[in-house]
Each structure stands twice: as C-alpha cells, then as structure tokens.
Write an enzyme that holds these catalytic residues in place. Sequence first.
Site: not given
Lengths: 178, 228
Positions: B83-84, B179
């Site tokens: 994720g991310g 991010c």
Amino acid sequence: MSGSAAAITNMARLLLHGVGSLLPRLSASHHLYTVTLLPHTLHRHFTYAATLLAERKYTEKHEWVAVEDNIGTIGITNYAQESLGDIVYAQLPEVDAEYEQMEECGALESVKAASELYSPVSGKVTAVNTAVEDQPSLINQSCYDEGWLFKLELTVPAEIDELMDEDAYKKFLKESEQ
Amino acid sequence: MASSIVYVQKLGRMRYLPTWEYQKIIAERVQKNVKCGKDPQHTLLLVEHQPVYTTGIREYEYSAEVETRLKATGADFHRTNRGGLITFHGPGQLIAYPIVHLKSFTSGIKWYVCALEQTIMHTLESLGVVGAHRSPHTGVWVGENKLCAIGIQGRHVTTHGLALNCNVDLQWYDHIVPCGLVDKGTTSISKELSRDVTVDEVEPYFLKSFSEIFQCQLIMIDKKIDEG
C-alpha cells in the site's frame, strides 16, 4: 397504461421470466410473496418461496458470494471492511480472467496497506464493479450491496456448498474473537 | 495473550529486489507454519537499501516517463504490491520488514499499522526527538514533514513495512512527491536533533520499542533462511 393492460403485461412478464422480474432484487434470505394476476377474471394468488433470490455464502477470508443463474457476485463482509479501515483503492480482477477457488485475484488498499482479495469459488470473471474503482469508499459504506466487487461464472458450482451460510459465518466470527 | 517470539535478522546493505524476494520466501514459510499448526516463526528483517524509488499498487500514477527520469538519478525503481504511493529508500534509513502472522498478535490491518506507528513514536521519544506525531496520512511526522514512511502488504501474513529516516540524504526526495502529498516535506532524526544519528544508533531503540508495543520476545538470528 390502463389497469387491465398493466395486469396483462405483468402476467406475461411473470410467465416468461418468473417472480424475480416483478420484485425488487434482494440479497437476504427467503421471503414469501403473494402475486395477484388478472384482477377481473381470475383471482389466483401465487405464493413463491423466493429461493430464486440469491443467498449469500461466506468464506473464512471474510468474503461473500451470492449465486444466481450460475453467476456469483462477490464482495467482502462487514467484518472485513471494518478491519481494513477506509478503503482508498480497489485493484479488481480483469474481465475474462479465470481463477481457482481461493486464488488471489486482486487487492484492496487502506491505511497504506494492500490486502489480498481471493476468489471464493472457481470461475471466469464476467464483470467488475467500476463504481468501486471510482469510489472505493462504497465498499465501506455498502459492502453487501453497492460495494460488490466482481462477478464470475462458476466453473465448479458444487464449491458453493462447501462455504458457510449466514449462521455458520456468525458463529465463525464469534469463535474468531475468542 | 501469550508473548510471541519474533526472530530478528539483520541483512546489512542490500538491494531492493533480492530483499523483496527474500521477504516472500519467509512469508510463505510463516504461512505454511500457521497452516500446519506450528510456531509461525514471525521474522523481523532489518536492512538498509541501495538508493531505490518504489511505488505501491496504485502504480498507474507513475508513468514509464517518471520511471526513466528517476532511474537517471542513479537509483533503482520498482513497482511493488504494497500500500502507499511513491517513496525513496537509501543508505541512512532504517528499514524494518516485519513478516508476521497478524492473527497471532490480534486481528486487523488497522491495528497493525497503528502498532507500527506507535513503535516509531516510542523509538523517537527514547532518542529525544520532540514533536513527533501520527497523522491520517499514516507514517510518523514532525510538523508537516514525514520522518517515517509505512507501506505494507498482506492481511494474514505481512510483508513490506516501514522506513525511518536516520541520516539519509533528504535530497533524494526532491525528485518525487513523497507518498503523493504535494504540500508536505520530509525530515530525518539527524535533522531534528541537529547531529548525525546513524541507523546503528537508532536500531537498539527501535527493537526495544517493537518488542514492547508488539508484546513479543525478540531473538536475533544470523543465518539466512534457505528456500528449502
């Protein structure tokens, strides 16, 4: 449309397509319905047990599948969506892809974590829910309805019998918490 | 809950891809152990990577053009299944990959990510870093600057993990929007404490915090786990 014309249309629809065509689609357990046809000439009440309406079965991976006409609609359970947190991305399988039971077929992302999606039964993907691709939060808001993930055509229909029904899943959840 | 054992392996300086391959081998082993009812052999890998940019599953956000541009900086580039969004890993950054069976601790990804953040907060407190906080964006921050990034995979056995900036060269981050957060920056422990703080200095504090937050016993192991 006049009252009698509407009644005749409904009867035709009923004869051709069955009870499901006249009733809203529900994915809950069984209900009984009464249908009145041809109000002036024939008062017959047809009562159908709505086994035509799909029953949800569950896996230990907290996913559900509801089968109708050999097409399974798949999603994650309320327990799963709560456990994941706010879902920000749904990586759904491709249409026409084929999976075996419990094969990894996608992922859901939440709190910087990518969680696997599994295919609860073997089959070929016939549709994916583009609504959740555009708005992943639908999965949190409506995991049994608008937040469905994908549909597939079952290649081994008997696999459905191996899965848990609603009561068994509730029991499974209780036992998991201990 | 009974105290779990987590085996700690220090891998030293390693490139990203072989480390990821190694994570998968360990994850498979943990999975098998759990299935057979054996001790899971949860493992915590500690590593420093050669410079690399990585993306998560939302990799469509980063075109081939972006990939070429970033590779031109001399770093590796990999699209991963965590994720991310995009981030950087390099020397001077403590990277921890906890490969654990979640249910052995408690259930839920949310809890796990929170526990990782708490571990870092605890670590930073021990080192005297002031003003560290968690955020809806995940990770650990000081003000508007990210100090530790988190990106994981797996709702049964976890892979990937966290990256804590010790004395990493922050200029590497200038080539990306870390991010995907345009109005935020990055920082490091060294920057916050105005002195050079190495990964070696931070490591024991991190391990102590991990052991306390995850309520587990840590056992250091030397040998790499074989594929067999």
